[in-house]
Design a protein around this motif. Sequence first.
Motif, mmCIF file in Angstrom:
data_model
loop_
_atom_site.group_PDB
_atom_site.id
_atom_site.type_symbol
_atom_site.label_atom_id
_atom_site.label_comp_id
_atom_site.label_asym_id
_atom_site.label_seq_id
_atom_site.Cartn_x
_atom_site.Cartn_y
_atom_site.Cartn_z
ATOM 1 N N VAL A 1 15.877 29.346 8.158
ATOM 2 C CA VAL A 1 15.218 29.329 6.776
ATOM 3 C C VAL A 1 16.018 29.702 5.578
ATOM 4 O O VAL A 1 16.611 30.828 5.617
ATOM 5 N N GLY A 2 16.188 28.714 4.699
ATOM 6 C CA GLY A 2 17.055 29.092 3.579
ATOM 7 C C GLY A 2 18.241 28.353 3.481
ATOM 8 O O GLY A 2 18.733 28.269 2.257
ATOM 9 N N THR A 3 18.720 27.807 4.594
ATOM 10 C CA THR A 3 20.111 27.103 4.379
ATOM 11 C C THR A 3 19.693 25.850 3.985
ATOM 12 O O THR A 3 20.762 25.376 3.391
ATOM 13 N N GLY A 4 18.292 25.212 4.013
ATOM 14 C CA GLY A 4 18.269 24.055 3.235
ATOM 15 C C GLY A 4 18.538 24.184 1.794
ATOM 16 O O GLY A 4 18.874 23.216 1.110
ATOM 17 N N LEU A 5 18.194 25.067 1.147
ATOM 18 C CA LEU A 5 18.423 25.314 -0.529
ATOM 19 C C LEU A 5 19.825 25.422 -0.469
ATOM 20 O O LEU A 5 20.279 24.681 -1.417
ATOM 21 N N LEU A 6 20.582 25.820 0.230
ATOM 22 C CA LEU A 6 22.204 25.693 0.277
ATOM 23 C C LEU A 6 22.592 24.130 0.104
ATOM 24 O O LEU A 6 23.606 23.829 -0.497
ATOM 25 N N ALA A 7 22.201 23.639 1.241
ATOM 26 C CA ALA A 7 22.430 22.290 1.338
ATOM 27 C C ALA A 7 22.002 21.387 -0.153
ATOM 28 O O ALA A 7 22.609 20.628 -0.574
ATOM 29 N N SER A 8 20.880 21.728 -0.712
ATOM 30 C CA SER A 8 20.400 21.158 -1.586
ATOM 31 C C SER A 8 21.236 21.466 -2.975
ATOM 32 O O SER A 8 21.674 20.569 -3.820
ATOM 33 N N ILE A 9 21.541 22.791 -3.239
ATOM 34 C CA ILE A 9 22.479 22.901 -4.209
ATOM 35 C C ILE A 9 23.762 22.480 -4.060
ATOM 36 O O ILE A 9 24.369 21.993 -4.874
ATOM 37 N N GLY A 10 24.444 22.588 -2.920
ATOM 38 C CA GLY A 10 25.800 21.629 -2.776
ATOM 39 C C GLY A 10 25.673 20.263 -2.824
ATOM 40 O O GLY A 10 26.835 19.675 -3.348
ATOM 41 N N ALA A 11 24.670 19.718 -2.555
ATOM 42 C CA ALA A 11 24.446 18.070 -3.025
ATOM 43 C C ALA A 11 24.149 17.738 -4.474
ATOM 44 O O ALA A 11 24.690 17.034 -4.876
ATOM 45 N N VAL A 12 23.297 18.632 -5.241
ATOM 46 C CA VAL A 12 22.927 18.304 -6.416
ATOM 47 C C VAL A 12 23.391 18.892 -7.594
ATOM 48 O O VAL A 12 23.828 18.214 -8.899
ATOM 49 N N ALA A 13 24.392 20.036 -7.572
ATOM 50 C CA ALA A 13 24.923 20.982 -8.357
ATOM 51 C C ALA A 13 25.958 20.122 -9.261
ATOM 52 O O ALA A 13 26.120 20.013 -10.524
ATOM 53 N N PRO A 14 26.747 19.400 -8.644
ATOM 54 C CA PRO A 14 27.991 18.555 -9.180
ATOM 55 C C PRO A 14 27.418 17.433 -10.019
ATOM 56 O O PRO A 14 27.792 17.168 -11.182
ATOM 57 N N PHE A 15 26.165 16.811 -9.671
ATOM 58 C CA PHE A 15 25.555 15.923 -10.459
ATOM 59 C C PHE A 15 24.650 16.500 -11.840
ATOM 60 O O PHE A 15 24.955 15.869 -12.936
ATOM 61 N N VAL A 16 24.371 17.563 -11.727
ATOM 62 C CA VAL A 16 23.828 18.209 -12.837
ATOM 63 C C VAL A 16 24.857 18.477 -13.708
ATOM 64 O O VAL A 16 24.718 18.397 -14.686
ATOM 65 N N GLY A 17 26.312 19.245 -13.251
ATOM 66 C CA GLY A 17 27.007 19.560 -14.216
ATOM 67 C C GLY A 17 27.581 18.242 -14.730
ATOM 68 O O GLY A 17 27.976 18.372 -15.898
ATOM 69 N N LEU A 18 27.672 17.094 -13.909
ATOM 70 C CA LEU A 18 27.921 15.924 -14.511
ATOM 71 C C LEU A 18 27.270 15.405 -15.702
ATOM 72 O O LEU A 18 27.408 14.751 -16.698
ATOM 73 N N PHE A 19 25.978 15.594 -15.406
ATOM 74 C CA PHE A 19 24.903 15.211 -16.599
ATOM 75 C C PHE A 19 25.223 16.207 -17.933
ATOM 76 O O PHE A 19 25.225 15.643 -19.101
ATOM 77 N N GLY A 20 25.261 17.401 -17.629
ATOM 78 C CA GLY A 20 25.959 18.302 -18.895
ATOM 79 C C GLY A 20 27.001 17.738 -19.338
ATOM 80 O O GLY A 20 27.152 17.653 -20.879
ATOM 81 N N THR A 21 28.001 17.086 -18.470
ATOM 82 C CA THR A 21 29.221 16.625 -19.195
ATOM 83 C C THR A 21 29.114 15.610 -20.032
ATOM 84 O O THR A 21 29.540 15.299 -21.257
ATOM 85 N N VAL A 22 28.283 14.565 -19.549
ATOM 86 C CA VAL A 22 27.849 13.397 -20.252
ATOM 87 C C VAL A 22 27.327 13.651 -21.557
ATOM 88 O O VAL A 22 27.606 13.027 -22.593
ATOM 89 N N TRP A 23 26.281 14.433 -21.495
ATOM 90 C CA TRP A 23 25.469 15.254 -22.527
ATOM 91 C C TRP A 23 26.385 15.406 -24.020
ATOM 92 O O TRP A 23 26.212 15.279 -24.922
ATOM 93 N N GLY A 24 27.356 16.246 -23.453
ATOM 94 C CA GLY A 24 28.204 17.083 -24.188
ATOM 95 C C GLY A 24 29.083 16.008 -24.899
ATOM 96 O O GLY A 24 29.474 16.101 -26.082
ATOM 97 N N ILE A 25 29.697 14.931 -24.104
ATOM 98 C CA ILE A 25 30.537 14.196 -24.657
ATOM 99 C C ILE A 25 29.931 13.124 -25.642
ATOM 100 O O ILE A 25 30.465 12.861 -26.721
ATOM 101 N N MET A 26 28.555 12.998 -25.302
ATOM 102 C CA MET A 26 27.902 12.187 -26.326
ATOM 103 C C MET A 26 27.636 12.697 -27.437
ATOM 104 O O MET A 26 27.951 12.281 -28.732
#
Length: 265
Positions: A158-183
Amino acid sequence: MRKPQGAAARSACAAIAALAVAAAALPGDACAAADLATLPRDLSPWGMFVNADAVVKTVMVGLAAASLAAWTVWLAKSVELRRCVVLARAGLDRLESDTTLQQAAADTADQRDAVAQMIHTVEREASLSGGAHDDGFRERVALRLERVEAAEARRAAVGTGLLASIGAVAPFVGLFGTVWGIMNAFIGISKANTTNLAVVAPGIAEALLATALGLVAAIPAVVIYNHLTRRVSAYRALLGDASAQLLLMISREAARPPQRARAVR
């Protein structure tokens, strides 16, 4: 009188030329001064966060919270798994000693760890089966042990699923912030009517900071997930050894009465 008049004329011409040059340079200098006045003075990570757009700031806060959650899960699960492994090894050592099912159940009467639950469920099945140690009894015991082992492994994971979700989603969330900042940086270029790099530098810096925070959240989460997964697998292997020891104990107890009967004869 001609020389003073010529000098005055030359001075007047020089003054007019200087005013013309100043007038020609004034719009650009004024625009550059306006750009510098609107730029944030502090380009440190905290300064970029404070001066960031609301969307980029939200992304940064979310990524920081995800990173904190990953490290919290690592700390909590490390302590929990260490305790579970210590208890499982102690229970396994008890089962490997020369003991009986009744004695093992009495020793673990007030315990609730995984091996104790396995001992209790085997004792309950033995009492329900009326003391018969046939093949059907061993199959039922194996089924009960398998269910306890799977339930304990799920609880440990229990709790390891959260780690898997963070590892998979966090780079794309950061990429969204990058695109928004460049825009936003390009929108700033359009509004300022200038291609000065100082205009777009803060927005690009904020975008890169969002990307960095995404990696900071994702990379440790993946590493921690793999580490905890290996520890959960090792813990489940210990439970498998305990299950095998219980089956061996049942097999020995099933073989003892005939041996005693032959000894009496």
